[in-house]
Design a protein around this motif. Structure first.
Motif, PDB file in Angstrom:
ATOM      1  N   CYS A  89      -1.920   2.665  -4.682  1.00  0.00           N
ATOM      2  CA  CYS A  89      -0.963   1.745  -4.233  1.00  0.00           C
ATOM      3  C   CYS A  89      -0.614   0.936  -5.096  1.00  0.00           C
ATOM      4  CB  CYS A  89      -2.052   1.020  -3.221  1.00  0.00           C
ATOM      5  SG  CYS A  89      -2.761   1.898  -1.848  1.00  0.00           S
ATOM      6  N   ASN A 146      -6.239   4.801   0.441  1.00  0.00           N
ATOM      7  CA  ASN A 146      -5.314   5.523  -0.246  1.00  0.00           C
ATOM      8  C   ASN A 146      -5.590   5.348  -1.631  1.00  0.00           C
ATOM      9  OD1 ASN A 146      -2.879   6.604  -0.784  1.00  0.00           O
ATOM     10  ND2 ASN A 146      -1.674   5.022  -0.372  1.00  0.00           N
ATOM     11  N   HIS A 182       0.788  -1.279  -0.063  1.00  0.00           N
ATOM     12  CA  HIS A 182      -0.191   0.129  -0.099  1.00  0.00           C
ATOM     13  C   HIS A 182       0.997   1.400  -0.156  1.00  0.00           C
ATOM     14  CE1 HIS A 182      -3.606  -2.102   0.125  1.00  0.00           C
ATOM     15  NE2 HIS A 182      -3.033  -3.055   1.004  1.00  0.00           N
ATOM     16  N   CYS A 220      -7.827   0.132   0.512  1.00  0.00           N
ATOM     17  CA  CYS A 220      -7.303   0.626   1.833  1.00  0.00           C
ATOM     18  C   CYS A 220      -7.556   1.937   2.434  1.00  0.00           C
ATOM     19  CB  CYS A 220      -5.914   0.452   2.008  1.00  0.00           C
ATOM     20  SG  CYS A 220      -4.804   1.607   1.147  1.00  0.00           S
ATOM     21  N   CYS A 278      -7.891   2.713  -3.688  1.00  0.00           N
ATOM     22  CA  CYS A 278      -7.661   1.224  -3.292  1.00  0.00           C
ATOM     23  C   CYS A 278      -8.738   1.136  -2.076  1.00  0.00           C
ATOM     24  CB  CYS A 278      -6.214   1.193  -2.581  1.00  0.00           C
ATOM     25  SG  CYS A 278      -5.827  -0.323  -1.877  1.00  0.00           S
TER      26      CYS A 278
HETATM   27 ZN   LIG Z   1      -4.006   0.232  -0.642  1.00  0.00          ZN
END
Ligand SMILES: [Zn+2]
Length: 399
Positions: A259, A256, A242, A254, A252
């Motif tokens: 990544c 973010n 990431h 996550c 992403c």
């Molecule tokens: Zn990510």
């Protein structure tokens, strides 16, 4: 005075473990050679060896070589005193190995699947563990532990906090398995497990600073620094899949953007293939195996696709090299099977983009598929935990 007490304490605590370790690392070895190598006196070695024989942790074998005089009885580590189950639980596969206490694989089982719920995967996991358990030969200690590597963030208590590509959050698989099987269970991030597996049993044995890149559906990174698995203060190191490699890039899961794993993973490869309309013949979703077959048949479009993924793998590898100054980069997990097309672009990017003083002595290796890095790493971690009491038992005699 304080120093002396400390020294005595350390020596007593470790003696039996030192003897066992010396036998493990030097089998076959005589009592006299153990005394010589460890600096312990012969009486101490003799009594500790007797205890280890009684515990069936070691075996005696016929006389060894002698330089004149009586030939000594040799001691061997009883590597089949128990067995471990090491599991690599992937997003789309489950690989389990049954090993002895030196990581030799006795039996293995692999299944593949796609898009299963937690409950469905748990069911498959039970089935694999049951099969491995049944395959274990009779031994004094039986199955000494189960280790499971998972593609997610695992805290120091073995709880899986987040496995985004599986859709798991706060899963206490350790307790589930311990309650079902009644034996110690270890859960670890699969990239950490893979790094450790390569260090102990694989191509990382000669190196102390290793970056293991597990490129499957996502990307995880396991770090061996100064010969030890580095996990960070809470066990959360290695979330390098990431790290941002593209500002304002793809969004992403996550939270973010841009990544690394969105550009260089198996999933990235599959997404790109679909965008290009490279279809699977069977109408099912295209797989890595389909794409490898196409590349092997010389299909240009697919080969270029692999090279693009290789380029992005190289971009991340370059960042990692600048942070950690490793001796060895190991590319593992599913991507390793595409070495033929990935290796060159990675090495090319390293040559052109890595600081000149870094790239000269870095080795890039791909895992051999037969090594099963993560599953074996979990076996190694489980074996270590099993061997720990030999330390502790002597400690408890200490009072
Ligand atoms: Zn990510």
């Amino acid at each position: 005075m304080v120093n002396q007490t400390w020294n005595q304490y350390v020596v007593k605590k470790g003696n039996k473990n030192i003897v066992l370790e010396t036998i493990i690392n030097n089998s076959p070895i005589s009592r006299a050679d153990i005394a010589q190598q460890t600096g312990l006196n012969k009486g101490t070695v003799s009594s500790l060896v007797s205890e280890l024989l009684e515990e069936q942790m070691i075996n005696e074998v016929g006389p060894g070589k002698s330089s004149g005089g009586r030939r000594p009885v040799m001691l061997l580590f009883n590597q089949v005193a128990g067995y471990t189950i090491g599991i690599d639980l992937g997003v789309n596969y489950l690989l389990g190995v049954l090993t002895d206490l030196q990581g030799n694989i006795f039996y293995k089982k692999k299944i593949t699947y796609s898009e299963l719920t937690y409950e469905e995967i748990e069911m498959r996991l039970f089935e694999v563990i049951d099969e491995l358990k049944q395959a274990a030969p009779k031994s004094p200690y039986g199955i000494v532990g189960i280790g499971v590597g998972v593609p997610g963030t695992v805290n120091n208590n073995g709880e899986i906090l987040l496995a985004p590509n599986l859709g798991w959050k706060n899963i206490d698989l350790k307790t589930v398995l311990e309650e079902k099987y009644g034996i110690p269970v270890k859960i670890e991030n699969e990239a950490n497990a893979g790094a450790y597996g390569e260090k102990r049993f694989g191509i990382g044995q000669d190196f102390d600073d290793i970056i293991y890149i597990s490129a499957g559906i996502g990307i995880g990174v396991g770090l061996i620094l100064s010969g030890k698995l580095y996990k960070g203060s809470n066990g959360f190191s290695g979330e390098l899949g990431h790290m941002t490699i593209q500002a304002n890039g793809f969004k992403c899961r996550c939270g973010n953007e841009g990544c690394w794993e969105l550009y260089a993973s198996e999933q990235a490869l599959l997404n790109e293939a679909e965008k290009l309309g490279i279809a699977s013949e069977t109408n099912k979703r295209i797989t890595l195996e389909d794409l490898i077959e196409r590349a092997e048949n010389g299909e240009k479009e697919t080969i270029q696709l692999f090279e693009k993924i290789g380029y992005y793998l190289g971009v991340g590898v370059n960042n990692i090299i600048n942070i950690f100054n490793p001796k060895q980069i190991i590319i593992g997990n599913r991507a390793a099977s595409a070495e033929r097309w990935l290796k060159k672009p990675i090495e090319k990017l390293m040559k052109t983009n890595t600081l000149w003083y870094q790239h000269d002595d870095i080795q890039v290796n791909f895992t051999e598929q037969a090594t099963h890095s993560a599953a074996l790493g979990m076996s190694a971690l489980t074996i270590e935990e099993f061997l720990e009491p030999w330390d502790g038992m002597v400690l408890s005699q200490d009072g």
